[in-house]
Write a protein that holds these residues in place. Structure first.
Motif: not given
Length: 192
Positions: A52-55, A90-95
């Protein structure tokens, strides 16, 4: 069978005291199909918590465009990350945030720490709105306020998550480092 009836009568009919004999019940270990079902449920909830956060982050990156404003900045310092690294971080942080939230949820931490869920949702919302505010609208001052608020939400999440699961608190350290770096970048953008 008779022993179970006696145990049930003892617990139902008369209260037990410290001097009376204690009954021990042994829980049967879960069978293999039960273990598989539990593992599938855990894997499903983990994939939802991370996806969810990644998408949403991928959607924000896509809708924010090609970052022409960021790329065309004059006198941009050398330590500003390129666009691809910016998006990747940003993607790594959200994962990491999704995984950390799942670890807390799996241990019932959102019931133990009821303020953790609103802080987690606030952090996600702030992280999603920073890029459109700064890179699309060009509002660097508002972006700086968003960065500081996101950092505060992450600090709160980190403290609450650490109380429930120390690993979940540690997983937020890279997120904190990224948002601190992002705040410095945003601060520099205000004065460019």
């Amino acid at each position: 069978m008779a022993t179970q009836e006696i145990r049930q009568r003892i617990t139902k009919d008369e209260p037990t005291t410290a001097s009376s004999t204690t009954t021990t019940t042994s829980k049967t270990p879960p069978t293999k199909p039960n273990k598989m079902a539990m593992a599938k449920k855990g894997l499903k909830s983990l994939s939802i918590a991370i996806s969810i956060p990644t998408i949403l982050t991928i959607l924000t990156i896509y809708l924010s465009g090609s970052n022409q404003r960021y790329e065309s900045l004059q006198n941009k310092p050398l330590w500003f990350p390129p666009t691809w690294a910016f998006n990747f971080l940003c993607l790594i942080s959200s994962c990491c945030m999704g995984l950390s939230s799942w670890l807390v949820w799996a241990e019932g931490g959102f019931h133990k720490q009821p303020n953790a869920l609103p802080l987690c949702a606030a952090q996600l919302g702030l992280s999603l709105c920073w890029k459109p505010i700064v890179l699309l609208m060009g509002s660097n001052y508002l972006g700086l306020v968003v960065c500081v608020a996101e950092f505060g939400a992450l600090v709160g999440c980190s403290r609450m998550f650490r109380d429930v699961n120390p690993i979940a608190g540690d997983l937020l350290k890279p997120c904190l480092a990224w948002v601190a770096y992002l705040t410095i970048i945003n601060y520099k953008l205000v004065y460019l």
